[in-house]
Design an enzyme around this catalytic site. Structure first.
Site, PDB file in Angstrom:
ATOM      1  N   LYS A 269       0.815  -1.131   0.150  1.00  0.00           N
ATOM      2  CA  LYS A 269      -0.121   0.500   0.116  1.00  0.00           C
ATOM      3  C   LYS A 269       1.108   1.452   0.099  1.00  0.00           C
ATOM      4  O   LYS A 269       2.085   1.159   1.460  1.00  0.00           O
ATOM      5  CB  LYS A 269      -0.842  -0.033   1.465  1.00  0.00           C
ATOM      6  CG  LYS A 269      -1.673   1.340   0.980  1.00  0.00           C
ATOM      7  CD  LYS A 269      -2.185   1.260   2.398  1.00  0.00           C
ATOM      8  CE  LYS A 269      -3.284   2.550   2.496  1.00  0.00           C
ATOM      9  NZ  LYS A 269      -4.475   2.497   3.836  1.00  0.00           N
ATOM     10  N   ASP A 274      -2.993   9.973   3.560  1.00  0.00           N
ATOM     11  CA  ASP A 274      -4.250   9.633   3.448  1.00  0.00           C
ATOM     12  C   ASP A 274      -5.068  10.211   4.544  1.00  0.00           C
ATOM     13  O   ASP A 274      -5.460  10.482   5.395  1.00  0.00           O
ATOM     14  CB  ASP A 274      -4.712   8.572   4.253  1.00  0.00           C
ATOM     15  CG  ASP A 274      -5.909   7.675   4.567  1.00  0.00           C
ATOM     16  OD1 ASP A 274      -6.722   7.898   3.633  1.00  0.00           O
ATOM     17  OD2 ASP A 274      -5.840   6.885   5.439  1.00  0.00           O
ATOM     18  N   LYS A 281     -10.682  12.546   8.041  1.00  0.00           N
ATOM     19  CA  LYS A 281     -11.238  11.813   9.526  1.00  0.00           C
ATOM     20  C   LYS A 281     -11.064  12.429  10.131  1.00  0.00           C
ATOM     21  O   LYS A 281     -10.988  13.785  10.059  1.00  0.00           O
ATOM     22  CB  LYS A 281      -9.162  11.692   8.959  1.00  0.00           C
ATOM     23  CG  LYS A 281      -8.502   9.557   8.597  1.00  0.00           C
ATOM     24  CD  LYS A 281      -7.694   9.663   8.580  1.00  0.00           C
ATOM     25  CE  LYS A 281      -6.716   8.730   7.965  1.00  0.00           C
ATOM     26  NZ  LYS A 281      -7.708   7.342   8.100  1.00  0.00           N
ATOM     27  N   ASP A 293       1.082   6.178   5.736  1.00  0.00           N
ATOM     28  CA  ASP A 293       0.342   5.155   5.094  1.00  0.00           C
ATOM     29  C   ASP A 293       0.952   4.746   3.895  1.00  0.00           C
ATOM     30  O   ASP A 293      -0.057   3.819   2.520  1.00  0.00           O
ATOM     31  CB  ASP A 293      -1.275   6.115   4.458  1.00  0.00           C
ATOM     32  CG  ASP A 293      -2.020   5.618   5.081  1.00  0.00           C
ATOM     33  OD1 ASP A 293      -2.283   4.073   5.546  1.00  0.00           O
ATOM     34  OD2 ASP A 293      -3.717   5.514   4.279  1.00  0.00           O
ATOM     35  N   ASP A 352     -12.458   6.585   3.001  1.00  0.00           N
ATOM     36  CA  ASP A 352     -11.305   6.078   4.209  1.00  0.00           C
ATOM     37  C   ASP A 352     -10.784   5.207   4.353  1.00  0.00           C
ATOM     38  O   ASP A 352      -9.958   4.704   4.472  1.00  0.00           O
ATOM     39  CB  ASP A 352     -11.752   6.709   5.938  1.00  0.00           C
ATOM     40  CG  ASP A 352     -10.517   7.050   6.401  1.00  0.00           C
ATOM     41  OD1 ASP A 352      -9.695   7.262   5.687  1.00  0.00           O
ATOM     42  OD2 ASP A 352     -10.627   7.326   6.997  1.00  0.00           O
ATOM     43  N   GLU A 354      -9.435   3.391   1.511  1.00  0.00           N
ATOM     44  CA  GLU A 354      -8.566   3.664  -0.014  1.00  0.00           C
ATOM     45  C   GLU A 354      -7.772   2.488   0.199  1.00  0.00           C
ATOM     46  O   GLU A 354      -7.523   1.511  -0.953  1.00  0.00           O
ATOM     47  CB  GLU A 354      -8.796   4.684  -0.221  1.00  0.00           C
ATOM     48  CG  GLU A 354      -6.664   5.489   0.709  1.00  0.00           C
ATOM     49  CD  GLU A 354      -6.846   5.022   1.887  1.00  0.00           C
ATOM     50  OE1 GLU A 354      -7.764   5.377   2.716  1.00  0.00           O
ATOM     51  OE2 GLU A 354      -5.767   4.585   2.550  1.00  0.00           O
ATOM     52  N   ARG A 356      -7.368  -1.190   0.710  1.00  0.00           N
ATOM     53  CA  ARG A 356      -7.820  -2.368   0.035  1.00  0.00           C
ATOM     54  C   ARG A 356      -8.361  -1.614  -1.420  1.00  0.00           C
ATOM     55  O   ARG A 356      -8.067  -2.959  -2.249  1.00  0.00           O
ATOM     56  CB  ARG A 356      -8.856  -2.536   0.782  1.00  0.00           C
ATOM     57  CG  ARG A 356     -10.664  -1.826   1.029  1.00  0.00           C
ATOM     58  CD  ARG A 356     -11.647  -2.613   1.928  1.00  0.00           C
ATOM     59  NE  ARG A 356     -11.107  -1.738   3.277  1.00  0.00           N
ATOM     60  CZ  ARG A 356     -11.644  -2.635   3.990  1.00  0.00           C
ATOM     61  NH1 ARG A 356     -12.893  -2.742   4.072  1.00  0.00           N
ATOM     62  NH2 ARG A 356     -11.129  -0.982   5.882  1.00  0.00           N
TER      63      ARG A 356
HETATM   64  N1  BES Z   1      -4.382   4.653   6.879  1.00  0.00           N
HETATM   65  C1  BES Z   1      -5.956   3.912   7.560  1.00  0.00           C
HETATM   66  C2  BES Z   1      -5.202   3.105   8.327  1.00  0.00           C
HETATM   67  C3  BES Z   1      -4.453   3.693   9.913  1.00  0.00           C
HETATM   68  C4  BES Z   1      -5.070   3.630  10.896  1.00  0.00           C
HETATM   69  C5  BES Z   1      -3.080   3.070   9.518  1.00  0.00           C
HETATM   70  C6  BES Z   1      -4.372   4.596  11.865  1.00  0.00           C
HETATM   71  C7  BES Z   1      -2.516   3.414  10.710  1.00  0.00           C
HETATM   72  C8  BES Z   1      -2.477   4.192  11.908  1.00  0.00           C
HETATM   73  C9  BES Z   1      -6.594   3.502   6.516  1.00  0.00           C
HETATM   74  O1  BES Z   1      -6.812   3.960   4.866  1.00  0.00           O
HETATM   75  C10 BES Z   1      -7.993   3.668   6.845  1.00  0.00           C
HETATM   76  O2  BES Z   1      -8.532   4.962   7.025  1.00  0.00           O
HETATM   77  N2  BES Z   1      -9.326   2.518   7.307  1.00  0.00           N
HETATM   78  C11 BES Z   1     -10.442   3.316   8.117  1.00  0.00           C
HETATM   79  C12 BES Z   1     -11.307   1.771   7.512  1.00  0.00           C
HETATM   80  C13 BES Z   1     -12.625   2.589   7.990  1.00  0.00           C
HETATM   81  C14 BES Z   1     -12.749   2.969   7.354  1.00  0.00           C
HETATM   82  C15 BES Z   1     -13.708   0.967   7.259  1.00  0.00           C
HETATM   83  C16 BES Z   1     -10.078   2.779   9.869  1.00  0.00           C
HETATM   84  O3  BES Z   1      -8.926   1.747  10.089  1.00  0.00           O
HETATM   85  O4  BES Z   1     -10.680   3.368  10.457  1.00  0.00           O
HETATM   86 ZN    ZN Z   2      -5.160   4.160   4.516  1.00  0.00          ZN
HETATM   87 MN    MN Z   3      -7.419   5.608   5.210  1.00  0.00          MN
END
Ligand code: BES
Ligand code: ZN
Ligand code: MN
Length: 505
Positions: A269, A274, A281, A293, A352, A354, A356
């Protein structure tokens, strides 16, 4: 600004030095290790007769010196004693606790000693590790603990030189290859996102490939027509837009034809920042860490630079899925339907989620075009992974027990630890969509298991390959300057993937 050019940007140096008094006393500082011995006593441990030699040379009794500090023996405890003797440069001896004297303890001790000389132009001779494996592990951790990164205009710090007491030159030169790769991954993660665009990452990959004998192919613009996930995410940032970066390695002197070598494909990734997109966020300060990220993409690129130097008899291809998840008029919307590489349609629920989306294209591309024997992806994918396991273990998903066992061994062995998580079939319901083949993110209220449902989503795109997914949301970044890690990028995954790949040959 160019922080481009070479791997040599790792600032501290690392070399082996003979296990002799002469080598030790020509350094500015010497690190020696003590471990607990029975009830309350301590014992000094070092290769050969170095402990006795140093005591007589400086006319000191190390146990006496140690008792002055009332040591606890806790791994990573470091005491400094000033010394001087005719015919020696040495000004300090660092007494370092190695707790139970296991490999993980020698790693922590290495990082702790290195912090004492971090930013200083000190030559440090470490005689802490005795056996071959610990010497390598300890050497890598010395460089990890000494790591500094900054864009300050005034150069305030110098870099230490580490000499590791060992007659085995190869173990230390291999450690140096690992150390440089880890530093590279960290540098990439630390670089802020106004510099680190997907195009910048492509340039980094191209420069590294040139100096390392790797092949690289970059797709952008119209060439990404079929990469619906990468375009949907990266379209939010019109310039310079998303990049698909394919870096490949094949051994130089092959005994076997390329076709019969096992082929490992790594998918990373590479979200350069992000924001969450339209599903912005919150709280907003959680966004600051999101320059990290792309830690998965950084780890696989750095792994390839190490692999190229170590020349194992395997083929490795790294697919860096690079895009910025920005918020703009061209950003994707919740409820959009996109078509991934290979044709699968997906309804976007939360912009968010993104990671996957870009990984799905990479996995499908690998499955369709590259015939991988192993398909491994690595991503800072979900906050949920961090909730479950904290920041010391990555969440690992695979249906393949043999592969899981290999990664568990490589994890323990290398210091980049993993914990196997379940792919819970019952939760597949969460990925049903009324309008597309899949819905891309589970509703939190119904399923909770965010890291598991993300893994189930990815699994579909890996076809029937031997697939393993690493969620490094917790391990890819450290929020504190502690242990082996600085605050920021950790370089997690470089040791794990490199060690695992070496174990395949
Ligand atoms: N990059 C984030 C995940 C992340 C969070 C990495 C904290 C490092 C520290 C990812 O893109 C994300 O936002 N994931 C969401 C998914 C949800 C919206 C289904 C999450 O984990 O809240
Ligand atoms: Zn992310
Ligand atoms: Mn995200």
């Amino acid at each position: 600004m160019s922080r481009g050019d070479s791997l040599e940007r790792m600032s501290s140096t690392l070399a082996s030095a003979p296990v002799t008094l002469g080598a030790a006393t020509s350094a500015d500082a010497i690190a020696l290790a003590y471990a607990s011995d029975g009830e309350s006593g301590f014992v000094f441990k070092g290769p050969g007769t170095i402990i006795e030699d140093i005591q007589s040379h400086f006319g000191i009794d190390l146990l006496d010196e140690l008792s002055f500090f009332s040591p606890s023996g806790k791994t990573g405890e470091v005491f400094e004693i000033p010394v001087s003797a005719i015919d020696s440069t040495t000004e300090r001896i660092y007494l370092t606790a190695i707790g139970d004297a296991t490999t993980p303890s020698l790693r922590l001790a290495g990082a702790a000693i290195a912090r004492k000389v971090r930013g200083k132009k000190t030559t440090l001779y470490s005689a802490c590790a005795v056996n071959k494996y610990d010497i390598g592990a300890h050497a890598i951790s010395l460089t990890m603990g000494a790591y500094l990164w900054s864009l300050k205009s005034e150069k305030l710090s110098e870099s230490p030189n580490f000499l590791v007491a060992s007659d085995d030159k190869e173990i230390v030169s291999t450690a140096l290859i690992f150390a440089k790769a880890i530093a590279l991954a960290r540098d990439l993660v630390h670089t802020p996102s106004n510099i680190k665009t997907p195009a910048w990452l492509a340039t980094q990959a191209q420069d590294l490939a040139k100096s390392n004998g790797l092949k690289v192919k970059v797709l952008s613009g119209r060439d990404l027509k079929e990469f619906g996930g990468l375009r949907a995410v990266g379209g939010s940032s019109p310039k310079p837009g998303p990049r698909f970066i394919e870096v490949s390695y094949a051994p130089k002197n092959r005994k076997k034809a390329v076709g019969v070598l096992p082929h490992v494909v790594l998918v990373g990734k590479g979200i350069t920042f992000d924001t969450g997109g339209v599903s912005l966020k919150r709280p907003y300060d959680s966004m600051i860490a999101m320059k990290s990220d792309m830690a998965g993409a950084a780890a696989i690129l750095a792994t390839l630079t190490a692999i190229e130097k170590l020349q194992p008899n395997v083929r490795v291809t790294a697919l860096m899925m690079c895009a910025e998840n920005a918020i703009s008029a061209t950003a994707q919307r919740p409820s959009d339907v996109i078509k991934h590489y290979g044709g699968t349609t997906v309804e976007v629920i939360n912009t968010d989620a993104e990671g996957r989306l870009v990984l799905a294209d990479g996995l499908a591309y690998a499955d369709i075009n590259l015939d991988p024997d192993y398909l491994i992806d690595i991503a800072t994918l979900t906050g949920s992974a961090t909730l479950g396991l904290g920041r010391q273990f990555a969440a690992m998903y695979t249906r393949d027990d043999t592969l899981a066992a290999q990664f568990e061994i490589a994890g323990t062995h290398s210091g980049d630890r993993v914990w196997r998580m379940p792919l819970i079939n019952d939760y597949k319901d969460s990925l049903r969509s009324d309008v597309a083949d899949f819905n891309h993110a589970a509703e939190k209220a119904n399923y909770s298991a965010g890291s598991v449902t993300a893994a189930l989503f990815l699994e579909h795109f890996a076809g029937n390959r031997r697939w393993l997914h690493l969620d490094i949301a917790g391990t890819g970044r450290s929020e504190v300057d502690a242990g082996e890690n600085p605050k920021g990028g950790t370089g997690y995954g470089v040791r794990l993937l490199t060690s695992w790949i070496l174990s395949l040959k």
